[in-house]
Structure formats: C-alpha cells, structure tokens
Design a protein around this motif. Structure first.
Motif, short mmCIF file in Angstrom:
data_model
loop_
_atom_site.label_atom_id
_atom_site.label_comp_id
_atom_site.label_asym_id
_atom_site.label_seq_id
_atom_site.Cartn_x
_atom_site.Cartn_y
_atom_site.Cartn_z
N GLY A 243 0.82 -1.21 0.00
CA GLY A 243 0.00 0.00 0.00
C GLY A 243 0.85 1.26 0.00
N ARG A 244 1.95 1.20 0.76
CA ARG A 244 2.82 2.39 0.87
C ARG A 244 3.56 2.72 -0.43
NH1 ARG A 244 3.75 0.21 6.10
NH2 ARG A 244 5.69 -0.81 5.44
N LEU A 245 3.68 1.74 -1.33
CA LEU A 245 4.33 1.98 -2.62
C LEU A 245 3.54 2.99 -3.46
CD1 LEU A 245 5.32 -1.47 -4.18
CD2 LEU A 245 6.86 0.39 -3.55
N ALA A 246 2.22 2.99 -3.28
CA ALA A 246 1.32 3.90 -4.04
C ALA A 246 1.57 3.79 -5.54
CB ALA A 246 1.48 5.34 -3.56
N ALA A 247 1.53 2.55 -6.06
CA ALA A 247 1.70 2.34 -7.50
C ALA A 247 0.53 2.99 -8.24
CB ALA A 247 1.75 0.85 -7.80
N ALA A 248 0.81 3.50 -9.45
CA ALA A 248 -0.24 4.14 -10.25
C ALA A 248 -1.31 3.15 -10.68
CB ALA A 248 0.39 4.79 -11.48
N GLU A 249 -0.88 1.88 -10.91
CA GLU A 249 -1.83 0.87 -11.37
C GLU A 249 -1.37 -0.51 -10.89
OE1 GLU A 249 -4.24 -0.20 -15.49
OE2 GLU A 249 -2.16 0.47 -15.66
N ILE A 250 -2.35 -1.33 -10.56
CA ILE A 250 -2.08 -2.71 -10.13
C ILE A 250 -2.47 -3.65 -11.27
CG2 ILE A 250 -2.58 -4.51 -8.42
CD1 ILE A 250 -1.21 -2.03 -7.24
N ALA A 253 -2.99 -11.04 -11.01
CA ALA A 253 -2.98 -12.31 -11.75
C ALA A 253 -4.38 -12.84 -12.05
CB ALA A 253 -2.18 -13.34 -10.98
N HIS A 254 -5.40 -12.22 -11.46
CA HIS A 254 -6.79 -12.64 -11.73
C HIS A 254 -7.66 -11.39 -11.80
CE1 HIS A 254 -5.65 -16.80 -10.96
NE2 HIS A 254 -5.10 -16.41 -9.80
N GLN A 255 -8.79 -11.52 -12.45
CA GLN A 255 -9.78 -10.46 -12.59
C GLN A 255 -9.33 -9.36 -13.56
OE1 GLN A 255 -10.76 -9.76 -8.28
NE2 GLN A 255 -12.73 -10.60 -8.91
N TYR A 256 -8.91 -8.17 -13.07
CA TYR A 256 -8.63 -7.05 -13.99
C TYR A 256 -7.72 -6.03 -13.32
CZ TYR A 256 -12.45 -5.32 -11.05
OH TYR A 256 -13.23 -4.99 -9.96
N ALA A 257 -7.09 -5.21 -14.16
CA ALA A 257 -6.20 -4.15 -13.64
C ALA A 257 -7.02 -3.08 -12.93
CB ALA A 257 -5.42 -3.53 -14.80
N PHE A 258 -6.42 -2.45 -11.92
CA PHE A 258 -7.14 -1.41 -11.17
C PHE A 258 -6.17 -0.39 -10.59
CE2 PHE A 258 -6.06 -4.76 -8.23
CZ PHE A 258 -5.84 -4.16 -6.99
N THR A 259 -6.73 0.74 -10.12
CA THR A 259 -5.92 1.80 -9.52
C THR A 259 -6.30 1.94 -8.05
OG1 THR A 259 -7.55 3.43 -10.21
CG2 THR A 259 -5.70 3.06 -11.71
N ASP A 260 -5.66 2.87 -7.35
CA ASP A 260 -5.92 3.16 -5.93
C ASP A 260 -5.66 1.94 -5.05
OD1 ASP A 260 -6.51 4.41 -3.60
OD2 ASP A 260 -8.64 4.77 -4.02
N ALA A 261 -4.43 1.46 -5.11
CA ALA A 261 -4.03 0.32 -4.27
C ALA A 261 -4.23 0.59 -2.78
CB ALA A 261 -2.58 -0.05 -4.56
N PRO A 262 -3.89 1.80 -2.25
CA PRO A 262 -4.07 2.01 -0.81
C PRO A 262 -5.51 1.79 -0.35
CG PRO A 262 -2.66 3.72 -1.72
CD PRO A 262 -3.21 2.95 -2.89
N SER A 263 -6.47 2.16 -1.18
CA SER A 263 -7.88 1.96 -0.83
C SER A 263 -8.21 0.47 -0.75
CB SER A 263 -8.77 2.65 -1.87
OG SER A 263 -10.10 2.28 -1.71
N ARG A 264 -7.73 -0.31 -1.72
CA ARG A 264 -7.99 -1.76 -1.71
C ARG A 264 -7.27 -2.42 -0.53
NH1 ARG A 264 -11.09 -5.62 -1.47
NH2 ARG A 264 -10.47 -7.60 -2.41
N VAL A 265 -6.05 -1.98 -0.25
CA VAL A 265 -5.33 -2.51 0.92
C VAL A 265 -6.13 -2.24 2.19
CG1 VAL A 265 -3.30 -2.12 2.38
CG2 VAL A 265 -3.01 -2.45 -0.08
N GLY A 266 -6.68 -1.03 2.31
CA GLY A 266 -7.51 -0.69 3.48
C GLY A 266 -8.71 -1.60 3.62
N GLU A 267 -9.36 -1.91 2.49
CA GLU A 267 -10.53 -2.81 2.52
C GLU A 267 -10.14 -4.19 3.02
OE1 GLU A 267 -12.76 -0.84 -1.40
OE2 GLU A 267 -12.05 -2.91 -1.46
N LEU A 268 -9.00 -4.69 2.55
CA LEU A 268 -8.56 -6.04 2.95
C LEU A 268 -8.14 -6.08 4.42
CD1 LEU A 268 -6.64 -6.92 -0.31
CD2 LEU A 268 -8.53 -8.26 0.63
#
Length: 344
Positions: A243-250, A253-268
């Motif tokens: 999450g701290r990397l703040a990559a522009a895009e994730i 290996a499954h589903q689809y590419a997405f942005t806002d990794a910190p938000s997804r990390v928070g959900e998990l």
C-alpha cells in the motif's frame, strides 16, 4: 474464444493473456508478457493443461511474438495456476525460470515427496485439527498416486527481494510479500505509467492484491518443518508495505487491472480485522480448528463445500487462530485432544 480476445495491451510494452484454469471458478490466470531488450519475459505462465498451453501460445502470437522468443519467466508464487506451464515454456524457448527461495524450496520438496507420504501427513494434520473420521477416511484409503502439480518445474534462478530482475532495458524490482505462500512476490515496474496516471509505476501483484477477491491465507505446509508460522500476520504486514508503494496501477494475476491500491489494501485490512473479531466471538466456547471452520462464513454453506475445499477452509481457520494466539486474544485449552481454542 479466439486468442486475440484474450489479449489486452496495457501500454509501455506490457500485455496480458487470459490463460484458462480448467474447472475453476476463477476462470483464468492473467499471464503478462513484458518486452525487454533481450526478448519478452513472462510473469507467471498458467495451468499445465493442453487448452491453457494453446491459449498461451496463440496469445503470444497475437502479441507479435512466440514462445521460442521468450527470454525468461518470473513466477510470482508456486501455485499450479501460476507456475504450471513454466517447465513447458522453458523446454520450448530455453528461457530461465525465476522464483523466490521459499517457494522454490516448496517446489523441490513437492518433486521429492511421495504422494503416500503427503496423504499420511494430511491425515495427521486434519485429525489434529478435529476433522471427523468420515472426512479423513478417504485420505487413509487413497491409493498413492501422482497428484496434479506434483512434478512442477524446478526454477533455475532465484528472485532476491529488493533487487532488480534481469530484464535488460527495464526496471522491475522484486518485493517479497509472504502470506498467500511463503515466497510470494510482487513485482514493481519502476517506470512512469504509459498513460501518465499519478503514482509510482505499476505493480504486478500476483495473488497478493486482487480487486474483488481476498486471497486464501492458510498454513504453510511442510512435513519436515515444525516451526509455528504466522501466515496471516505475514500477509497483513506485506499488504501494508505494498500500500505504501502507491503504485499508479495494479496488474493482478486474476480479474482485472485497477488503480488506488491504498484503498484496496484498506478494505482487505478491515476485512481481516472484522473476521478476527468474529472468530473471537465464536471462540467464547472452546472449539477445534475444524469446528471453527464449520462456523465461519464462506462463499457457500459448509454442507455445500466439497472435500478438498474443506481442507483449504480448515487451513484458513488455523491461520486465523495462530494470529489470535500470537496477539494474545486466544489460547489453546490445556489437556484437550484434539486441541480446542478459546478466547482469552
């Protein structure tokens, strides 16, 4: 489905191919082809199945290349939907295959372990977890046989966390993210985003960070190692690091590419926090790991979960129990056999 419809161009010399996983609700693995100055490198390869191989090879043709031109294979983790075709790719191309040392050790052990020994080990583990005799009996009476994924290719290169991989003309750095497996890695492409999205490069996240799925976190199985590991603790720690990397895009290996990794990390992180709190409530009465798994919320009722998936569920229950014990929120009840656990 034609191979071309399975190929997505992510820009900047990165494409993905949807390689099917037979009889699996996940549907496919996203195998990434990354252009380098020495030829394309694959990130993961997909399941070892003739249809999967055909899709991979047709997909590479649609990308304007071929298996024979591949320079290397980087495996995010040892599971067969990621590492399955690595050996076949290497045979067809002479490409190197790289994996983190912890998962490479699992591959080596898997190749050397007789199926009969594995069944004996699993029987003992499930019995200790409180599994009923009708669940364990089929494992006892199984004829030792070759199991799927029991002859995976032994990687010939080691992925070293923190180091750049051997991709001439690219900057791809390995980040060790244990949890889903002990040697899982994410791969950070330290290059500006081709569409100029804000953030720090792109992250190939394997199964560590997925847009809608919480990856399975079970015990690290090793018949020869009695170390009490904490896979869920490992996962939560490495989630925060990603999450701290703040990559522009994730690029998962499954589903689809997405942005806002910190938000997804928070959900998990919230999901696992809530799950641990829910398990503590269940442990107001002492339970075995099996009894806990029976009472946990899954994607379907326990009665509908097949035999093999119940083993995975119990492993996940045990991983959560270990976390609670490590945090001092639960403990084993002395003198119980099979061992029960209760909230403290």
């Amino acid at each position: 489905m034609a191979a071309s419809t399975r190929v997505t161009d992510h820009g900047g010399g990165v494409r993905s191919i949807q390689v099917p996983i037979p009889d699996n609700p996940l549907g496919h693995t996203l195998v990434y082809a990354v252009d380098t100055d020495r030829g394309p490198v694959l990130i993961d390869t997909g399941w070892d199945d003739p249809a999967s191989w055909d899709t991979l090879t047709e997909g590479l043709t649609a990308c304007g290349t071929s298996v024979g031109e591949l320079y290397g294979v980087i495996v995010t983790h040892h599971h067969p939907d990621h590492h399955g075709l690595s050996g076949r790719v290497r045979e067809a191309s002479g490409a190197w295959v790289a994996m983190h040392a912890a998962d490479r050790a699992i591959v080596r052990r898997t190749r050397e372990t007789r199926p009969g020994r594995w069944f004996t080990y699993m029987t003992a583990k499930l019995t200790a977890a409180g599994a009923p005799e009708e669940h364990v009996a089929p494992l006892r009476t199984s004829e030792p046989r070759t199991l799927p994924g029991f002859s995976p290719a032994l990687p010939d290169r080691e992925i070293v966390p923190g180091e750049l991989l051997d991709l001439p003309g690219r900057r791809l750095r390995a980040i060790w993210t244990p949890g889903h497996t002990p040697g899982h890695v994410c791969l950070h492409l330290e290059e500006s985003h081709p569409a100029q999205l804000p953030g720090h490069g792109r992250l190939f996240s394997g199964d560590h960070l997925l847009p809608e799925i919480s990856p399975h976190i079970g015990l690290y199985e090793d018949p020869d190692d009695a170390t009490v590991t904490d896979p869920l603790g490992d996962y939560l720690d490495s989630l925060e690091r990603v999450g701290r990397l703040a990559a522009a895009e994730i690029l998962p290996a499954h589903q689809y590419a997405f942005t806002d990794a910190p938000s997804r990390v928070g959900e998990l992180l919230t999901h696992h926090e809530q799950r641990l709190a829910g398990l503590l409530t269940l442990l107001s009465n002492p339970l075995t790991p099996w009894q806990l798994a029976e009472r946990m919320e899954w994607n379907r009722p326990w009665a509908d979960i097949p035999h093999g998936s119940r083993n995975i569920a119990v492993s996940e229950a045990e991983a959560h129990l270990r976390r609670l014990v490590k945090l001092g929120h639960a403990e084993a009840v002395p003198g119980t056999d099979p061992v029960t656990y209760a909230a403290v």
